[in-house]
Design an enzyme around this catalytic site. Structure first.
Site, PDB file in Angstrom:
ATOM      1  N   HIS A 178      72.125  26.174  81.166  1.00 45.12           N
ATOM      2  CA  HIS A 178      71.042  25.842  80.243  1.00 45.12           C
ATOM      3  C   HIS A 178      70.035  24.958  80.970  1.00 45.12           C
ATOM      4  O   HIS A 178      70.415  24.153  81.838  1.00 45.12           O
ATOM      5  CB  HIS A 178      71.557  25.062  79.032  1.00 45.12           C
ATOM      6  CG  HIS A 178      72.143  25.888  77.944  1.00 45.12           C
ATOM      7  ND1 HIS A 178      73.167  25.428  77.140  1.00 45.12           N
ATOM      8  CD2 HIS A 178      71.846  27.126  77.479  1.00 45.12           C
ATOM      9  CE1 HIS A 178      73.481  26.359  76.251  1.00 45.12           C
ATOM     10  NE2 HIS A 178      72.699  27.385  76.434  1.00 45.12           N
ATOM     11  N   CYS A 272      73.202  17.702  75.191  1.00 49.30           N
ATOM     12  CA  CYS A 272      73.853  18.804  74.489  1.00 49.30           C
ATOM     13  C   CYS A 272      74.263  18.405  73.080  1.00 49.30           C
ATOM     14  O   CYS A 272      74.249  19.233  72.161  1.00 49.30           O
ATOM     15  CB  CYS A 272      75.086  19.291  75.252  1.00 49.30           C
ATOM     16  SG  CYS A 272      74.713  20.254  76.729  1.00 49.30           S
TER      17      CYS A 272
END
Length: 279
Positions: A178, A272
């Site tokens: 990511h 996250c």
């Protein structure tokens, strides 16, 4: 005698109050592997993960930020990673559509919470994207990652829906699956990033857009030091990223080290766990 030039003082940084959405890791576990960090054989300690997450939430509260909570759903062990649940800009919500079946139900769960909590304009995405995992918002541009999870078509879809320019960056190292594992915004006009996570062309784009960026080395990137959250002054960052912490302090930021080593077993860190709600 040689006179050394005086060092310029680091510029003063200003913190802005933020509103974050988080999800307590009551059901956290490592029971499948969808990124290189995950090892089901090694598992994870759910109790320790909860304690570390609580310390992260408490750090945000101590800094004066608002933290809202979404109810965790049994059977969704990665729901703690709230950043992946959506992208919220200007009160508009671009929903998430996960690449892996194990996480697919998280997108609707986050969209439902956002609708129920005052965000009326919610776009159900046509293309695979994982929210703020791959979309990072600055003052005038949204940086968008691709290569492992989010499709480039989602970058175009988000730009049309949000009316903000979106810049595509290609990730090439599977450890940094990511964008938010390899880059984080420093306030609204600068970034910190690990160059080795990006394709040559994307590195050139970052160098052009952010000539004054903070760059991290592989040692700090490998403990997810770039999975950090900055409010303009304070940077909540994994404590193991010692070199990056020193660089940030020298540049006038105030590092707030946290330990999320248990959640890192699933490939997550402070960012996250943190979805920013931008009204």
């Amino acid at each position: 005698m040689t006179v050394m030039p005086a060092m310029e003082p680091a510029p003063a940084r200003t913190a802005l109050r933020r509103h974050y959405l988080m999800c307590r890791p009551e059901h956290f576990a490592v029971t499948y592997a969808i990124n290189p960090w995950m090892d089901p054989a090694a598992g994870a300690d759910a109790g320790r993960a909860v304690a570390q997450w609580e310390a992260l939430r408490d750090a945000y509260l101590a800094l004066g930020h608002e933290v809202s909570l979404i109810e965790p759903v049994a059977g969704l062990p990665d729901m703690v990673f709230a950043a992946n649940g959506a992208l919220v800009v200007g009160g508009r919500v671009y929903g998430a559509r996960f690449a892996h079946a194990e996480r697919r139900a998280e997108g609707p769960a986050y969209a439902a919470w956002l609708r129920a909590n005052g965000f009326a304009v919610v776009r159900e995405p046509e293309h695979v994207n994982e929210g703020e995992g791959d979309f990072l918002t600055l003052d005038h541009v949204i940086l968008a990652g691709t290569g492992f999870r989010t499709e480039i078509a989602a970058h175009q879809e988000a730009q049309e829906f949000l009316g903000r320019p979106v810049v595509t960056l290609r990730l090439v190292d599977p450890r940094f699956y990511h964008l938010d594992t390899a880059l984080f915004p420093l306030g609204g006009d600068n970034v910190a990033y690990f160059p080795g996570a990006f394709s040559p062309g994307s590195r050139a784009v970052l160098e052009r857009l952010f000539p004054d960026a903070v760059t991290a080395d592989e040692r700090d990137a490998a403990v997810l030091g770039l999975n950090a959250v900055c409010d303009g002054r304070n940077v909540v960052v994994n404590a193991e990223a010692e070199g990056l912490i020193g660089t940030l302090r020298a540049r006038g930021y105030e590092p707030v080290p946290v330990d999320l080593s248990e959640l890192r077993k699933a490939g997550g860190g402070p960012k996250c766990c943190t979805l920013e709600l931008r009204g």
